[in-house]
Design a protein around this motif. Structure first.
Motif, PDB file in Angstrom:
ATOM      1  N   UNK A  31       1.551 -14.839  72.090  1.00  0.00           N
ATOM      2  CA  UNK A  31       0.912 -16.116  71.749  1.00  0.00           C
ATOM      3  C   UNK A  31       1.858 -16.932  70.875  1.00  0.00           C
ATOM      4  N   UNK A  32       1.895 -18.217  71.141  1.00  0.00           N
ATOM      5  CA  UNK A  32       2.735 -19.071  70.302  1.00  0.00           C
ATOM      6  C   UNK A  32       2.207 -20.496  70.328  1.00  0.00           C
ATOM      7  N   UNK A  33       2.631 -21.248  69.319  1.00  0.00           N
ATOM      8  CA  UNK A  33       2.267 -22.657  69.188  1.00  0.00           C
ATOM      9  C   UNK A  33       3.540 -23.490  69.276  1.00  0.00           C
ATOM     10  N   UNK A  34       3.449 -24.677  69.865  1.00  0.00           N
ATOM     11  CA  UNK A  34       4.616 -25.556  69.944  1.00  0.00           C
ATOM     12  C   UNK A  34       4.328 -26.907  69.299  1.00  0.00           C
ATOM     13  N   UNK A  35       5.399 -27.552  68.887  1.00  0.00           N
ATOM     14  CA  UNK A  35       5.375 -28.949  68.440  1.00  0.00           C
ATOM     15  C   UNK A  35       6.717 -29.538  68.864  1.00  0.00           C
ATOM     16  N   UNK A  36       6.877 -30.849  68.698  1.00  0.00           N
ATOM     17  CA  UNK A  36       8.144 -31.442  69.153  1.00  0.00           C
ATOM     18  C   UNK A  36       9.198 -31.505  68.057  1.00  0.00           C
ATOM     19  N   UNK A  37       9.036 -32.325  67.070  1.00  0.00           N
ATOM     20  CA  UNK A  37      10.112 -32.532  66.096  1.00  0.00           C
ATOM     21  C   UNK A  37       9.741 -32.156  64.669  1.00  0.00           C
ATOM     22  N   UNK A  38       8.549 -31.614  64.470  1.00  0.00           N
ATOM     23  CA  UNK A  38       8.069 -31.317  63.120  1.00  0.00           C
ATOM     24  C   UNK A  38       7.872 -29.814  62.952  1.00  0.00           C
ATOM     25  N   UNK A  39       8.390 -29.275  61.861  1.00  0.00           N
ATOM     26  CA  UNK A  39       8.256 -27.855  61.552  1.00  0.00           C
ATOM     27  C   UNK A  39       6.788 -27.443  61.541  1.00  0.00           C
ATOM     28  N   UNK A  84       7.297 -33.171  58.074  1.00  0.00           N
ATOM     29  CA  UNK A  84       5.930 -33.613  58.362  1.00  0.00           C
ATOM     30  C   UNK A  84       5.961 -34.758  59.356  1.00  0.00           C
ATOM     31  N   UNK A  85       4.782 -35.256  59.697  1.00  0.00           N
ATOM     32  CA  UNK A  85       4.671 -36.259  60.757  1.00  0.00           C
ATOM     33  C   UNK A  85       5.264 -37.616  60.394  1.00  0.00           C
ATOM     34  N   UNK A  86       5.548 -37.847  59.114  1.00  0.00           N
ATOM     35  CA  UNK A  86       6.180 -39.115  58.734  1.00  0.00           C
ATOM     36  C   UNK A  86       7.632 -39.176  59.210  1.00  0.00           C
ATOM     37  N   UNK A  87       8.203 -38.011  59.488  1.00  0.00           N
ATOM     38  CA  UNK A  87       9.581 -37.894  59.977  1.00  0.00           C
ATOM     39  C   UNK A  87      10.584 -38.615  59.086  1.00  0.00           C
ATOM     40  N   UNK A  88      10.415 -38.439  57.794  1.00  0.00           N
ATOM     41  CA  UNK A  88      11.336 -39.042  56.826  1.00  0.00           C
ATOM     42  C   UNK A  88      12.299 -38.023  56.221  1.00  0.00           C
ATOM     43  N   UNK A  89      11.908 -36.753  56.198  1.00  0.00           N
ATOM     44  CA  UNK A  89      12.738 -35.717  55.592  1.00  0.00           C
ATOM     45  C   UNK A  89      12.918 -34.557  56.557  1.00  0.00           C
ATOM     46  N   UNK A  90      14.165 -34.134  56.714  1.00  0.00           N
ATOM     47  CA  UNK A  90      14.449 -32.977  57.558  1.00  0.00           C
ATOM     48  C   UNK A  90      14.462 -31.712  56.704  1.00  0.00           C
ATOM     49  N   UNK A  91      14.215 -30.592  57.345  1.00  0.00           N
ATOM     50  CA  UNK A  91      14.181 -29.307  56.640  1.00  0.00           C
ATOM     51  C   UNK A  91      15.495 -29.053  55.906  1.00  0.00           C
ATOM     52  N   UNK A 102      18.875 -25.052  75.261  1.00  0.00           N
ATOM     53  CA  UNK A 102      19.716 -24.677  74.128  1.00  0.00           C
ATOM     54  C   UNK A 102      18.873 -24.063  73.019  1.00  0.00           C
ATOM     55  N   UNK A 103      19.292 -22.881  72.556  1.00  0.00           N
ATOM     56  CA  UNK A 103      18.672 -22.259  71.391  1.00  0.00           C
ATOM     57  C   UNK A 103      19.262 -22.918  70.155  1.00  0.00           C
ATOM     58  N   UNK A 104      18.430 -23.676  69.429  1.00  0.00           N
ATOM     59  CA  UNK A 104      18.892 -24.393  68.251  1.00  0.00           C
ATOM     60  C   UNK A 104      18.378 -23.777  66.966  1.00  0.00           C
ATOM     61  N   UNK A 105      18.377 -24.581  65.915  1.00  0.00           N
ATOM     62  CA  UNK A 105      17.915 -24.114  64.619  1.00  0.00           C
ATOM     63  C   UNK A 105      16.761 -24.945  64.105  1.00  0.00           C
ATOM     64  N   UNK A 106      16.205 -24.516  62.979  1.00  0.00           N
ATOM     65  CA  UNK A 106      15.056 -25.203  62.387  1.00  0.00           C
ATOM     66  C   UNK A 106      15.458 -26.321  61.430  1.00  0.00           C
ATOM     67  N   UNK A 107      16.706 -26.315  60.993  1.00  0.00           N
ATOM     68  CA  UNK A 107      17.122 -27.262  59.954  1.00  0.00           C
ATOM     69  C   UNK A 107      16.979 -28.723  60.325  1.00  0.00           C
ATOM     70  N   UNK A 108      17.096 -29.039  61.612  1.00  0.00           N
ATOM     71  CA  UNK A 108      17.008 -30.439  62.052  1.00  0.00           C
ATOM     72  C   UNK A 108      15.581 -30.909  62.274  1.00  0.00           C
ATOM     73  N   UNK A 109      14.605 -30.007  62.134  1.00  0.00           N
ATOM     74  CA  UNK A 109      13.202 -30.407  62.255  1.00  0.00           C
ATOM     75  C   UNK A 109      12.777 -31.237  61.056  1.00  0.00           C
ATOM     76  N   UNK A 110      11.780 -32.079  61.249  1.00  0.00           N
ATOM     77  CA  UNK A 110      11.211 -32.847  60.134  1.00  0.00           C
ATOM     78  C   UNK A 110      10.137 -32.010  59.436  1.00  0.00           C
ATOM     79  N   UNK A 145      25.641 -24.309  59.463  1.00  0.00           N
ATOM     80  CA  UNK A 145      25.052 -23.990  60.769  1.00  0.00           C
ATOM     81  C   UNK A 145      24.021 -25.039  61.161  1.00  0.00           C
ATOM     82  N   UNK A 146      23.124 -25.367  60.229  1.00  0.00           N
ATOM     83  CA  UNK A 146      22.055 -26.316  60.526  1.00  0.00           C
ATOM     84  C   UNK A 146      22.595 -27.699  60.856  1.00  0.00           C
ATOM     85  N   UNK A 147      23.592 -28.140  60.107  1.00  0.00           N
ATOM     86  CA  UNK A 147      24.125 -29.488  60.332  1.00  0.00           C
ATOM     87  C   UNK A 147      24.869 -29.575  61.662  1.00  0.00           C
ATOM     88  N   UNK A 148      25.572 -28.525  62.026  1.00  0.00           N
ATOM     89  CA  UNK A 148      26.276 -28.540  63.310  1.00  0.00           C
ATOM     90  C   UNK A 148      25.315 -28.404  64.483  1.00  0.00           C
TER      91      UNK A 148
END
Length: 210
Positions: free
Chosen positions: A162-170, A106-113, A96-104, A126-129
């Motif tokens: 070239x690209x870089x990946x991460x899991x749940x953090x912007x 930083x690594x503390x994962x306390x605040x979403x974008x 699924x192609x999603x959005x960036x809004x649901x990413x955290x 869009x981001x919330x849906x």
């Protein structure tokens, strides 16, 4: 590999389709209007809500690049739940192609974008849906992968390869930039289709090196 792309004539879908064709995959465009498909590929002309389990069962991977129009952002959730229903019990993978809004942020994962002060109000629906779509997938039994772009998702940007990946953090570089081109994002999507590295997980993509 047999790959179906929902929304293959959209901005992301077109790039993903071309990337998959370059790699000689067997690609099918799943679109509402067949005449908009310019590439020489198989076509399923159906609205996403008309798709059945029989339509998707023969594919190795279906990539959902569906984009809900402004004012109808809830269709991300409704379409996502329809796909979860028809994919249930199938071996076909769903990316699924999603959005960036649901990413955290930083690594503390306390605040979403989406919850940061500078997040554009116009993109909150869009981001919330899309975030709800991710939560629905996480609660399902599907073999899914949800892919979030960087904060700046550039339709005109170059294909660097070239690209870089991460899991749940912007992903943000040392200059405070968060960027991915559609072309590099497409590379990451097709790589995931081939390698299944992030099964039942979400990841994000950046064109910039940290």
């Amino acid at each position: 590999m047999k790959i179906g792309i929902i929304g293959a004539t959209g901005k992301a879908g077109q790039k993903i389709l071309k990337e998959a064709l370059v790699r000689d995959h067997d690609v099918t465009a799943i679109v509402r209007t067949a005449s908009k498909v310019k590439e020489d590929v198989s076509v399923i002309e159906k609205d996403i809500f008309e798709l059945t389990a029989q339509d998707v069962a023969s594919f190795d991977v279906i990539i959902n690049a569906f984009g809900a129009p402004f004012g109808h952002e809830d269709l991300h959730v409704k379409a996502g739940r329809h796909l979860i229903e028809i994919f249930d019990g199938l071996s076909t993978r769903l990316i699924v192609v999603g959005g960036a809004g649901s990413l955290f942020t930083d690594d503390s994962k306390t605040t979403k974008v989406i919850d940061t002060p500078d997040f554009p109000e116009a993109f909150v629906p869009t981001a919330s849906n899309q975030a709800q779509n991710l939560e629905d997938l996480q609660a399902s039994s599907l073999n899914y992968t949800f892919v979030s772009p960087s904060a700046f998702f550039d339709a005109e940007g170059p294909r660097t390869g070239n690209y870089t990946t991460a899991e749940d953090v912007l992903i943000i570089n040392e200059q405070g930039e968060s960027y991915v081109s559609y072309a590099d994002f497409a590379i990451a999507i097709v790589d995931e289709a081939e390698n299944n590295k992030f099964a039942k997980r979400r990841f994000t993509v950046s064109s910039l090196q940290k």
